[in-house]
Design an enzyme around this catalytic site. Sequence first.
Site, PDB file in Angstrom:
ATOM      1  N   CYS A   1      -5.161 -63.031 -15.992  1.00  0.00           N
ATOM      2  CA  CYS A   1      -6.490 -63.647 -15.472  1.00  0.00           C
ATOM      3  C   CYS A   1      -7.536 -62.837 -15.440  1.00  0.00           C
ATOM      4  O   CYS A   1      -8.899 -63.747 -16.480  1.00  0.00           O
ATOM      5  CB  CYS A   1      -6.267 -65.050 -15.104  1.00  0.00           C
ATOM      6  SG  CYS A   1      -6.430 -64.195 -12.523  1.00  0.00           S
TER       7      CYS A   1
ATOM      8  N   HIS B   1      -7.447 -66.747  -9.102  1.00  0.00           N
ATOM      9  CA  HIS B   1      -7.385 -67.313 -10.035  1.00  0.00           C
ATOM     10  C   HIS B   1      -8.853 -67.578 -10.775  1.00  0.00           C
ATOM     11  O   HIS B   1      -9.914 -68.521 -10.204  1.00  0.00           O
ATOM     12  CB  HIS B   1      -6.705 -68.382 -10.581  1.00  0.00           C
ATOM     13  CG  HIS B   1      -6.789 -68.883 -12.173  1.00  0.00           C
ATOM     14  ND1 HIS B   1      -5.402 -68.024 -12.983  1.00  0.00           N
ATOM     15  CD2 HIS B   1      -7.199 -69.897 -13.291  1.00  0.00           C
ATOM     16  CE1 HIS B   1      -5.871 -68.264 -13.810  1.00  0.00           C
ATOM     17  NE2 HIS B   1      -6.718 -69.427 -13.742  1.00  0.00           N
TER      18      HIS B   1
ATOM     19  N   ASN C   1      -6.856 -67.324 -18.378  1.00  0.00           N
ATOM     20  CA  ASN C   1      -4.963 -66.475 -19.533  1.00  0.00           C
ATOM     21  C   ASN C   1      -4.418 -67.374 -18.130  1.00  0.00           C
ATOM     22  O   ASN C   1      -4.372 -67.141 -16.658  1.00  0.00           O
ATOM     23  CB  ASN C   1      -5.255 -65.360 -19.427  1.00  0.00           C
ATOM     24  CG  ASN C   1      -4.052 -65.097 -20.433  1.00  0.00           C
ATOM     25  OD1 ASN C   1      -3.080 -65.899 -20.452  1.00  0.00           O
ATOM     26  ND2 ASN C   1      -3.840 -63.759 -20.155  1.00  0.00           N
TER      27      ASN C   1
END
Length: 159
Positions: free
Chosen positions: A67, A120, A133
């Site tokens: 990510c 994240h 992502n």
Amino acid sequence: MKKALILTAVSFSLLFSAASVSLPGSASAAEIYATHGDSIVSTATSYIGKVRYHFGTRDSQHLVFDCSSFTQFVFKQNGINIPWGSSAQTRFGTPVNSKSQLSIGDLVMFSVSTLGRINHVGIYIGNGKFISNVPSSGVVISDLNSGYWGSRFITGRHY
């Protein structure tokens, strides 16, 4: 001496007042950021269906990212260098602690564990949505306010 000080003061006054004047056809800082945010979002969305997720990976040649390497890759394509790592990316830019204060192109950080630790990151695209992502799907657009992500937002970063 007194005359020189007065001239210096007047010069600085004119310099700073001219810096705040907006000339016809010139963009304000907010407009420049909005355009830049739109460019960041456009870059990110262009990779939907083209990027694979792999934790701890930063492979731009094969479009394989985690990510934070994805956000780093997108920002770099728009002239902004940010570090790799979701928690490292929280140390740069200006904090945005309320979802209602997010601007298009801001980073959004989440906790996907019970520890409350940032692990994240994605990019705010407007209208309560962000792009990131993720392991199961690659680059996807998700809702910031409901579903899985609704209660996991920690902070945002404005660059």
